[in-house]
Scaffold this motif. Structure first.
Motif, PDB file in Angstrom:
ATOM      1  N   ASP A  26       0.882  -1.133  -0.007  1.00 46.82           N
ATOM      2  CA  ASP A  26       0.090  -0.225   0.052  1.00 46.82           C
ATOM      3  C   ASP A  26       0.846   1.195   0.057  1.00 46.82           C
ATOM      4  N   GLN A  27       2.044   1.358   0.706  1.00 48.23           N
ATOM      5  CA  GLN A  27       2.781   2.456   0.801  1.00 48.23           C
ATOM      6  C   GLN A  27       3.551   2.597  -0.330  1.00 48.23           C
ATOM      7  N   MET A  28       3.967   1.614  -1.108  1.00 47.23           N
ATOM      8  CA  MET A  28       4.532   1.740  -2.073  1.00 47.23           C
ATOM      9  C   MET A  28       3.731   2.327  -3.418  1.00 47.23           C
ATOM     10  N   TYR A  29       2.294   1.555  -3.530  1.00 51.42           N
ATOM     11  CA  TYR A  29       1.451   1.944  -4.532  1.00 51.42           C
ATOM     12  C   TYR A  29       1.071   3.411  -4.356  1.00 51.42           C
ATOM     13  N   GLU A  30       0.906   3.878  -3.205  1.00 45.48           N
ATOM     14  CA  GLU A  30       0.380   5.102  -2.860  1.00 45.48           C
ATOM     15  C   GLU A  30       1.559   6.104  -3.342  1.00 45.48           C
ATOM     16  N   THR A  31       2.656   5.765  -3.027  1.00 45.11           N
ATOM     17  CA  THR A  31       3.704   6.543  -3.456  1.00 45.11           C
ATOM     18  C   THR A  31       3.835   6.687  -4.723  1.00 45.11           C
ATOM     19  N   ARG A  32       3.889   5.850  -5.691  1.00 44.19           N
ATOM     20  CA  ARG A  32       4.009   5.704  -7.050  1.00 44.19           C
ATOM     21  C   ARG A  32       3.002   6.170  -7.651  1.00 44.19           C
ATOM     22  N   SER A  33       1.799   6.147  -7.075  1.00 44.18           N
ATOM     23  CA  SER A  33       0.753   6.790  -7.468  1.00 44.18           C
ATOM     24  C   SER A  33       0.502   8.163  -7.367  1.00 44.18           C
ATOM     25  N   HIS A  34       1.293   8.715  -6.532  1.00 44.48           N
ATOM     26  CA  HIS A  34       1.332  10.236  -5.918  1.00 44.48           C
ATOM     27  C   HIS A  34      -0.198  10.198  -5.099  1.00 44.48           C
ATOM     28  N   LEU A  35      -0.444   9.247  -4.490  1.00 43.56           N
ATOM     29  CA  LEU A  35      -1.644   9.348  -3.542  1.00 43.56           C
ATOM     30  C   LEU A  35      -1.298   9.655  -2.029  1.00 43.56           C
ATOM     31  N   PRO A  36      -2.137  10.230  -1.411  1.00 41.46           N
ATOM     32  CA  PRO A  36      -1.932  10.431   0.064  1.00 41.46           C
ATOM     33  C   PRO A  36      -1.894   9.078   0.764  1.00 41.46           C
ATOM     34  N   ARG A  37      -1.259   9.190   1.887  1.00 38.80           N
ATOM     35  CA  ARG A  37      -1.377   7.829   2.699  1.00 38.80           C
ATOM     36  C   ARG A  37      -2.765   7.426   3.268  1.00 38.80           C
ATOM     37  N   GLY A  38      -3.278   6.112   2.865  1.00 38.73           N
ATOM     38  CA  GLY A  38      -4.424   5.521   2.994  1.00 38.73           C
ATOM     39  C   GLY A  38      -5.341   5.535   1.807  1.00 38.73           C
ATOM     40  N   ALA A  39      -5.059   6.552   0.920  1.00 37.97           N
ATOM     41  CA  ALA A  39      -5.896   6.587  -0.275  1.00 37.97           C
ATOM     42  C   ALA A  39      -6.131   5.312  -1.154  1.00 37.97           C
ATOM     43  N   SER A  40      -5.311   4.304  -0.993  1.00 41.98           N
ATOM     44  CA  SER A  40      -5.491   2.880  -1.928  1.00 41.98           C
ATOM     45  C   SER A  40      -6.704   2.157  -1.379  1.00 41.98           C
ATOM     46  N   ASN A  41      -7.091   2.605  -0.249  1.00 37.93           N
ATOM     47  CA  ASN A  41      -8.226   1.946   0.440  1.00 37.93           C
ATOM     48  C   ASN A  41      -9.535   2.690   0.338  1.00 37.93           C
ATOM     49  N   ARG A  42      -9.353   3.724  -0.318  1.00 38.56           N
ATOM     50  CA  ARG A  42     -10.640   4.483  -0.247  1.00 38.56           C
ATOM     51  C   ARG A  42     -11.528   3.675  -1.480  1.00 38.56           C
ATOM     52  N   PRO A  43     -12.787   4.034  -1.371  1.00 42.40           N
ATOM     53  CA  PRO A  43     -13.658   3.223  -2.485  1.00 42.40           C
ATOM     54  C   PRO A  43     -13.234   3.645  -4.120  1.00 42.40           C
ATOM     55  N   GLU A  44     -12.960   4.887  -4.182  1.00 42.42           N
ATOM     56  CA  GLU A  44     -12.637   5.496  -5.438  1.00 42.42           C
ATOM     57  C   GLU A  44     -11.384   4.785  -6.052  1.00 42.42           C
ATOM     58  N   ASN A  45     -10.629   4.468  -5.022  1.00 40.09           N
ATOM     59  CA  ASN A  45      -9.158   3.765  -5.681  1.00 40.09           C
ATOM     60  C   ASN A  45      -9.172   2.299  -5.649  1.00 40.09           C
ATOM     61  N   ALA A  46     -10.107   1.735  -4.851  1.00 39.99           N
ATOM     62  CA  ALA A  46      -9.975   0.329  -4.636  1.00 39.99           C
ATOM     63  C   ALA A  46      -9.720  -0.674  -5.805  1.00 39.99           C
ATOM     64  N   GLU A  47     -10.735  -0.475  -6.593  1.00 40.04           N
ATOM     65  CA  GLU A  47     -10.510  -1.350  -7.895  1.00 40.04           C
ATOM     66  C   GLU A  47      -9.160  -1.452  -8.484  1.00 40.04           C
ATOM     67  N   LEU A  48      -8.564  -0.311  -8.748  1.00 37.48           N
ATOM     68  CA  LEU A  48      -7.129  -0.227  -9.506  1.00 37.48           C
ATOM     69  C   LEU A  48      -6.093  -0.708  -8.371  1.00 37.48           C
ATOM     70  N   ALA A  49      -6.209  -0.093  -7.108  1.00 32.82           N
ATOM     71  CA  ALA A  49      -5.214  -0.758  -6.057  1.00 32.82           C
ATOM     72  C   ALA A  49      -5.223  -2.356  -5.885  1.00 32.82           C
ATOM     73  N   GLN A  50      -6.616  -2.771  -5.746  1.00 37.56           N
ATOM     74  CA  GLN A  50      -6.751  -4.373  -5.738  1.00 37.56           C
ATOM     75  C   GLN A  50      -6.168  -4.866  -6.727  1.00 37.56           C
ATOM     76  N   ALA A  51      -6.345  -4.375  -8.022  1.00 33.87           N
ATOM     77  CA  ALA A  51      -5.692  -5.142  -9.234  1.00 33.87           C
ATOM     78  C   ALA A  51      -4.200  -5.011  -9.154  1.00 33.87           C
ATOM     79  N   ALA A  52      -3.765  -3.967  -8.749  1.00 32.27           N
ATOM     80  CA  ALA A  52      -2.167  -3.763  -8.790  1.00 32.27           C
ATOM     81  C   ALA A  52      -1.799  -4.590  -7.481  1.00 32.27           C
ATOM     82  N   TRP A  53      -2.207  -4.848  -6.434  1.00 32.22           N
ATOM     83  CA  TRP A  53      -1.967  -5.552  -5.342  1.00 32.22           C
ATOM     84  C   TRP A  53      -1.787  -7.130  -5.758  1.00 32.22           C
ATOM     85  N   VAL A  54      -3.026  -7.543  -6.498  1.00 29.80           N
ATOM     86  CA  VAL A  54      -2.755  -9.036  -7.053  1.00 29.80           C
ATOM     87  C   VAL A  54      -1.615  -9.296  -7.819  1.00 29.80           C
ATOM     88  N   LYS A  55      -1.553  -8.474  -8.664  1.00 28.37           N
ATOM     89  CA  LYS A  55      -0.306  -8.721  -9.628  1.00 28.37           C
ATOM     90  C   LYS A  55       1.082  -8.564  -8.849  1.00 28.37           C
TER      91      LYS A  55
END
Length: 114
Positions: A26-55
């Motif tokens: 999550d920390q790596m994804y948010e940094t690389r995506s220029h998202l604030p801390r915790g943003a990868s778990n928000r509903p608007e980011n969840a689908e892309l973040a989940q796909a990136a996590w699985v990969k």
């Protein structure tokens, strides 16, 4: 490592890899995506973040477990001859409302010895 002798004592905090590895991602994804801390778990980011996590998980899981194992082994072996120079804590117990204060009590004497 070249700095080994500069660390005579250690407080080692270990986090369960079941939680640590996804949090690291999550920390790596948010940094690389220029998202604030915790943003990868928000509903608007969840689908892309989940796909990136699985990969990432499917490609990196084994290497991440091996790095975790190496980290734990290093600190377990570092003070074998001087057992009193290290203390271990589980991160989950440190942040828990019930066990956290007890762990702080356990840490205090070690910190006072330094």
């Amino acid at each position: 490592a070249s700095w080994d002798d500069d660390i005579p004592r250690a407080v080692v905090i270990l986090r369960n890899p079941l939680h640590a590895i996804p949090n690291y991602f999550d920390q790596m994804y948010e940094t690389r995506s220029h998202l604030p801390r915790g943003a990868s778990n928000r509903p608007e980011n969840a689908e892309l973040a989940q796909a990136a996590w699985v990969k990432w998980r499917d490609n990196q899981f084994h290497s991440q477990i091996m790095l975790y194992r190496r980290f734990v082994s290093f600190w377990m072996e570092k003070y074998l001859t001087a057992e009193g120079n290290r203390v271990y804590f589980a991160y989950e117990q440190l942040v828990d409302e019930e066990t956290g204060p007890l762990e702080a009590v356990r840490l205090a004497p070690f910190m006072g010895e330094g």
